[in-house]
Design a protein around this motif. Sequence first.
Motif, PDB file in Angstrom:
ATOM      1  N   VAL A 158      31.035  53.409  44.206  1.00 62.45           N
ATOM      2  CA  VAL A 158      32.221  53.776  43.434  1.00 62.45           C
ATOM      3  C   VAL A 158      32.847  52.544  42.771  1.00 62.45           C
ATOM      4  O   VAL A 158      33.143  52.546  41.575  1.00 62.45           O
ATOM      5  N   PHE A 159      33.051  51.486  43.556  1.00 64.12           N
ATOM      6  CA  PHE A 159      33.706  50.299  42.977  1.00 64.12           C
ATOM      7  C   PHE A 159      32.813  49.629  41.930  1.00 64.12           C
ATOM      8  O   PHE A 159      33.313  49.086  40.942  1.00 64.12           O
ATOM      9  N   GLY A 210      39.728  38.963  42.259  1.00 68.54           N
ATOM     10  CA  GLY A 210      40.564  40.104  42.629  1.00 68.54           C
ATOM     11  C   GLY A 210      41.917  39.642  43.136  1.00 68.54           C
ATOM     12  O   GLY A 210      42.969  40.140  42.706  1.00 68.54           O
ATOM     13  N   ILE A 211      41.915  38.665  44.030  1.00 68.14           N
ATOM     14  CA  ILE A 211      43.169  38.138  44.563  1.00 68.14           C
ATOM     15  C   ILE A 211      43.991  37.502  43.436  1.00 68.14           C
ATOM     16  O   ILE A 211      45.195  37.732  43.314  1.00 68.14           O
ATOM     17  N   ALA A 263      39.180  46.789  42.134  1.00 72.57           N
ATOM     18  CA  ALA A 263      37.769  47.083  42.400  1.00 72.57           C
ATOM     19  C   ALA A 263      37.046  45.816  42.855  1.00 72.57           C
ATOM     20  O   ALA A 263      36.192  45.854  43.747  1.00 72.57           O
ATOM     21  N   LYS A 264      37.412  44.686  42.262  1.00 72.15           N
ATOM     22  CA  LYS A 264      36.745  43.430  42.628  1.00 72.15           C
ATOM     23  C   LYS A 264      36.972  43.047  44.093  1.00 72.15           C
ATOM     24  O   LYS A 264      36.035  42.722  44.810  1.00 72.15           O
ATOM     25  N   ILE A 294      32.337  35.680  47.078  1.00 74.28           N
ATOM     26  CA  ILE A 294      33.452  34.781  46.739  1.00 74.28           C
ATOM     27  C   ILE A 294      34.059  35.029  45.347  1.00 74.28           C
ATOM     28  O   ILE A 294      35.276  35.228  45.236  1.00 74.28           O
ATOM     29  N   PRO A 295      33.238  35.049  44.281  1.00 70.32           N
ATOM     30  CA  PRO A 295      33.868  35.228  42.961  1.00 70.32           C
ATOM     31  C   PRO A 295      34.618  36.543  42.834  1.00 70.32           C
ATOM     32  O   PRO A 295      35.660  36.595  42.162  1.00 70.32           O
ATOM     33  N   LEU A 296      34.116  37.582  43.470  1.00 68.92           N
ATOM     34  CA  LEU A 296      34.789  38.884  43.395  1.00 68.92           C
ATOM     35  C   LEU A 296      36.117  38.854  44.135  1.00 68.92           C
ATOM     36  O   LEU A 296      37.158  39.256  43.611  1.00 68.92           O
TER      37      LEU A 296
END
Length: 431
Positions: A148-149, A187-188, A162-163, A181-183
């Motif tokens: 889904v994400f 996202g943060i 979603a990240k 890590i990059p996601l």
Amino acid sequence: KSAITNAADYEIREKLDEADDLFEKEKYEDALRKYDNILRKNTNSPRGQFGRSEVLDKLAEQRKSNELLEQCIQGYEQLFSETKDAPLDLIKIAGRRLANRQQFRGWGAMSAKTLKQLTEKFPDDMALQKELGVSYLMSGKNDRAREVFSKVLKVQPDDGFAKVHLGFIIKTQDNAMEAAIPLLRAGIDSGEKGTQDGRFFFHLGDAYQRLGRGDEARKLFKHGAEIGLFLSPDQRSLYNVKTLTGRPWWTPEQSGYQHYLKLLEDNWQTIREEGMKQLDVKTGLFKPEAENLREKGDWKQLTLYQQGRRNKGVCEVVPKTCELIEQIPEAKGCKRGQVKFSVMHPGVHVWPHCGPTNCRIRAHLGLVVPEGPRIRVVNETRTWQEGKFIIFDDSFEHEVWHDGESVRMVLIVDFWHPELTEFEKRTLAPI
Ligand code: LMR
Ligand code: MN
């Protein structure tokens, strides 16, 4: 209101508005009566059904009644899947509410099913997709959540929500730090609603640490503490009672449990004997550490108590140890901890990590202690001694190495944090 009013409801709009008014004025009993009246003559009134469920929801909350909550759910369900001519906007709102209330009632699988149906009705609504993803995560269907994400990110490549979630799944499921890590980071950094969550900070920092990127981890933990996600940069448990004293290392006097500690120390050789017997790989009951905390090496545990419950089968093979623990209410009843033998073979490195809660303090009784193993809690590294306890708060960052030549065994005893009240000990959810 025109978007949620169909032709038939339009005819009775004044009555519906009156009922809505009562609801808004928090006159729930009166509102309920009014909606019931409307529905008696107009069984299929979508707004009537919706309003009635909203009222039941409020009343359920006020009276803490599952029966009313279930009636509320039933009403939303009917509107969502049976009522003819219900306006699409209303179906969407009702479906969302339905899923939310099902989740709250503890019906996670049903909630996910509702959201799935919603996304089929409204395939372009990415907010619904994200709710569906979260719902899958909560019911442990991580693969579905991942799909889904990923799909959301195809449509909205910059979606921070979603990240973080996809990053979280990749980190915890695949153990793939570089990919996660990059996601998690993006996202943060998006700051979007739902991204400023301790779990995401926790796992991003952990991923940094495991890749040797300690500076980035520290910076992130500091940030997390500043915005209140962690008790401090070094104390990163997520299930906390905020008022409790936190310190990495404890003395027996600070714990107040000297009497119990002495009881176990006085009997350490008996305890050791029982633990040793279980070491036999063929007949022993030790199980490999299963929380993915190790970089390398062989680390096994034998759990006697967990979540305040005695493990009957295990206590049959180490009866004297359990008999001793039975005399210690603060340990045997510690619903947020365990009592376990822990055996570490040479070569182990346990990654820096924090336990889940600040509600316990963790005491280690040295049973078999060669040269070589050591444990760091925040800034101070110590070793064990046979027949002696060391005590720390495992919600603080700790790390363990065994660079010796032979096996190390300790008995780990978690005690309730001594400042918790009896009420808290009774009512805190088990971990
Ligand atoms: C830990 O809690 O991570 C370690 O202290 C366990 C152990 O056996 O030393
Ligand atoms: Mn630990």
